[in-house]
Design a protein around this motif. Sequence first.
Motif, mmCIF file in Angstrom:
data_model
loop_
_atom_site.group_PDB
_atom_site.id
_atom_site.type_symbol
_atom_site.label_atom_id
_atom_site.label_comp_id
_atom_site.label_asym_id
_atom_site.label_seq_id
_atom_site.Cartn_x
_atom_site.Cartn_y
_atom_site.Cartn_z
ATOM 1 N N LEU A 32 10.933 12.336 10.954
ATOM 2 C CA LEU A 32 9.597 12.938 10.900
ATOM 3 C C LEU A 32 9.319 13.507 9.499
ATOM 4 O O LEU A 32 8.241 13.302 8.931
ATOM 5 C CB LEU A 32 9.509 14.054 11.947
ATOM 6 N N ILE A 33 10.319 14.199 8.963
ATOM 7 C CA ILE A 33 10.138 14.802 7.629
ATOM 8 C C ILE A 33 10.013 13.703 6.572
ATOM 9 O O ILE A 33 9.215 13.828 5.632
ATOM 10 C CB ILE A 33 11.294 15.785 7.302
ATOM 11 N N ILE A 34 10.755 12.602 6.733
ATOM 12 C CA ILE A 34 10.617 11.467 5.799
ATOM 13 C C ILE A 34 9.183 10.919 5.881
ATOM 14 O O ILE A 34 8.556 10.609 4.871
ATOM 15 C CB ILE A 34 11.669 10.375 6.123
ATOM 16 N N TRP A 35 8.687 10.820 7.108
ATOM 17 C CA TRP A 35 7.307 10.335 7.329
ATOM 18 C C TRP A 35 6.293 11.270 6.672
ATOM 19 O O TRP A 35 5.344 10.836 6.028
ATOM 20 C CB TRP A 35 7.071 10.221 8.845
ATOM 21 N N PHE A 36 6.501 12.578 6.807
ATOM 22 C CA PHE A 36 5.601 13.553 6.178
ATOM 23 C C PHE A 36 5.686 13.453 4.652
ATOM 24 O O PHE A 36 4.689 13.590 3.960
ATOM 25 C CB PHE A 36 5.955 14.985 6.621
ATOM 26 N N GLY B 130 -1.843 11.441 15.445
ATOM 27 C CA GLY B 130 -0.445 11.008 15.467
ATOM 28 C C GLY B 130 0.553 12.106 15.154
ATOM 29 O O GLY B 130 1.693 12.052 15.615
ATOM 30 N N VAL B 131 0.133 13.122 14.391
ATOM 31 C CA VAL B 131 1.088 14.177 14.018
ATOM 32 C C VAL B 131 1.616 14.919 15.255
ATOM 33 O O VAL B 131 2.706 15.471 15.230
ATOM 34 C CB VAL B 131 0.507 15.206 13.023
ATOM 35 N N PHE B 132 0.834 14.897 16.329
ATOM 36 C CA PHE B 132 1.273 15.606 17.535
ATOM 37 C C PHE B 132 2.422 14.887 18.256
ATOM 38 O O PHE B 132 3.028 15.451 19.162
ATOM 39 C CB PHE B 132 0.095 15.831 18.497
ATOM 40 N N LEU B 133 2.703 13.654 17.807
ATOM 41 C CA LEU B 133 3.860 12.950 18.382
ATOM 42 C C LEU B 133 5.154 13.719 18.099
ATOM 43 O O LEU B 133 6.161 13.525 18.772
ATOM 44 C CB LEU B 133 3.959 11.527 17.828
ATOM 45 N N SER B 134 5.108 14.591 17.089
ATOM 46 C CA SER B 134 6.292 15.411 16.778
ATOM 47 C C SER B 134 6.677 16.277 17.972
ATOM 48 O O SER B 134 7.827 16.682 18.122
ATOM 49 C CB SER B 134 6.044 16.285 15.552
ATOM 50 N N MET B 135 5.712 16.542 18.854
ATOM 51 C CA MET B 135 5.998 17.391 20.020
ATOM 52 C C MET B 135 6.868 16.690 21.059
ATOM 53 O O MET B 135 7.375 17.335 21.983
ATOM 54 C CB MET B 135 4.698 17.903 20.641
ATOM 55 N N ILE B 136 7.048 15.382 20.873
ATOM 56 C CA ILE B 136 7.956 14.654 21.766
ATOM 57 C C ILE B 136 9.386 15.179 21.597
ATOM 58 O O ILE B 136 10.242 14.986 22.461
ATOM 59 C CB ILE B 136 7.821 13.129 21.523
ATOM 60 N N SER B 137 9.631 15.893 20.499
ATOM 61 C CA SER B 137 10.956 16.492 20.285
ATOM 62 C C SER B 137 11.332 17.442 21.437
ATOM 63 O O SER B 137 12.514 17.734 21.643
ATOM 64 C CB SER B 137 10.996 17.251 18.955
ATOM 65 N N LEU B 138 10.353 17.895 22.194
ATOM 66 C CA LEU B 138 10.622 18.812 23.313
ATOM 67 C C LEU B 138 11.238 18.108 24.522
ATOM 68 O O LEU B 138 11.801 18.761 25.403
ATOM 69 C CB LEU B 138 9.317 19.495 23.765
#
Lengths: 169, 276
Positions: B25-29, B251-259
């Motif tokens: 995710l951080i690489i993507w950011f 798409g940035v909210f896909l990071s919430m899949i980490s939960l």
Amino acid sequence: MIQRLITDIRVFKHKYPLFFYLNGFLILVYFTQFVIKTEITPLGYFSLYSQAASQQKTYSQNLPFNTLSNQPINIYNSKGTSFLMHEIVTTRYEILGNSSFCNPQYDKAKKLHLPVANECEKLQEFRLWYYQYCINNHIQVPTFEYFTIKKCHFSEGKLIGFEDVKIKN
Amino acid sequence: MLKSKINPTSIQFYKSILLTFITLLIIWFWYSGLMIHHVWDSPFNYKAADPIYYLMDTLGISKLVLYSRNSALVFDGLLMVSLLASLVFPNRIIFIRFTAILLLIYHVLLNAKMGYHAHHLFALHFALVPFWVKSKHFVPAFLLSRNLACLTYFTAGFFKLYHGAWLSMESFSAVLSNQHAAYFYFNPNTLRTIISQWIIQNPSIGMLFFGTSMLLQLIFFIGFWTKKYDKFLVIGIIVFHLMDWFLMNLGVFLSMISLVWMFLYQINQHKTTNSI
């Protein structure tokens, strides 16, 4: 059910006192932020789109603009997911610029005795900063003299009109 | 060790998956120009009325990181190195703690510099909490994070229910029209445009989508009381964020899949001797 919950809380407090108080602290922080409606809490944020919206004749969006061709610049060609940043910063430029001391939460921060400053002078650098940010994001922009930010009005995928983004401060 | 890493009942497995997810995710950011060194000189310095932002300013952290492009670049590099170190040395708790602190600083500074308090990154903090505490505190930390995740989704659904947008036939169509005002103009032929415009023209379908998403969020109330239906909550999180990405272009909210890991891990089988 409530009796079970109270028992669970008592056991939890006895077994993990540190986490019991940490939980309590977090709930208190969330509740306080919810009551005073500051922006950090997920409670407030996720109420987004919960209010009913109504249909309009046109929908507007602030966009970088080429005054030579009189066309908005495509932010959706930018790298990765950076278009979102372009959607946000151009909108926030208008919102902050039209708030007292360029901070929509200024009065609330004052009430909370937080050290707030007037951010308006800094905001005047926005156009120059944003121009460079577009270049860094591989967005095709004209020379700086033909670059600006405009509020563009759209209807069903067609550009209906555009105007300068009005900033009070 | 290797066996525990690929064993989906092992906590190591979930830790590795989560850290890999955050690293990617951080690489993507980074690729997307969303790191601190990309925005360090932004004219915004938005702290709203939130004490965390003022605390960071008072401690001098903002000044230190945002001193120059190089200092911001060093910070971003540190975050990346710290994430990689957490992956390579999963049993060194110090790296995960360091990563958690850097992620919080990243979150706060990015928001301040884009002039808006976005919250999707909260999920990364919630998801990491059980891993930066000592192993004896794993269970309560896990329960705390899991409850915070349930609270986040449930309140989102609750406010939708309370404010009544779900009762309005045209509301979701209007939201979509507003969200994609410029997107439709620049991308008239994409699948997203075609489907979104079809929904706009059929407000009852939009109402159905909105109502479904509200229900998906409301079912997280069950998560406070039982783990029996966790598989449905996992599907709920994934479906909700995929739709959020596809329909709303968020798409940035896909990071919430980490939960998701907190609803997959069988805490009942957790042993305190389990290496964390």
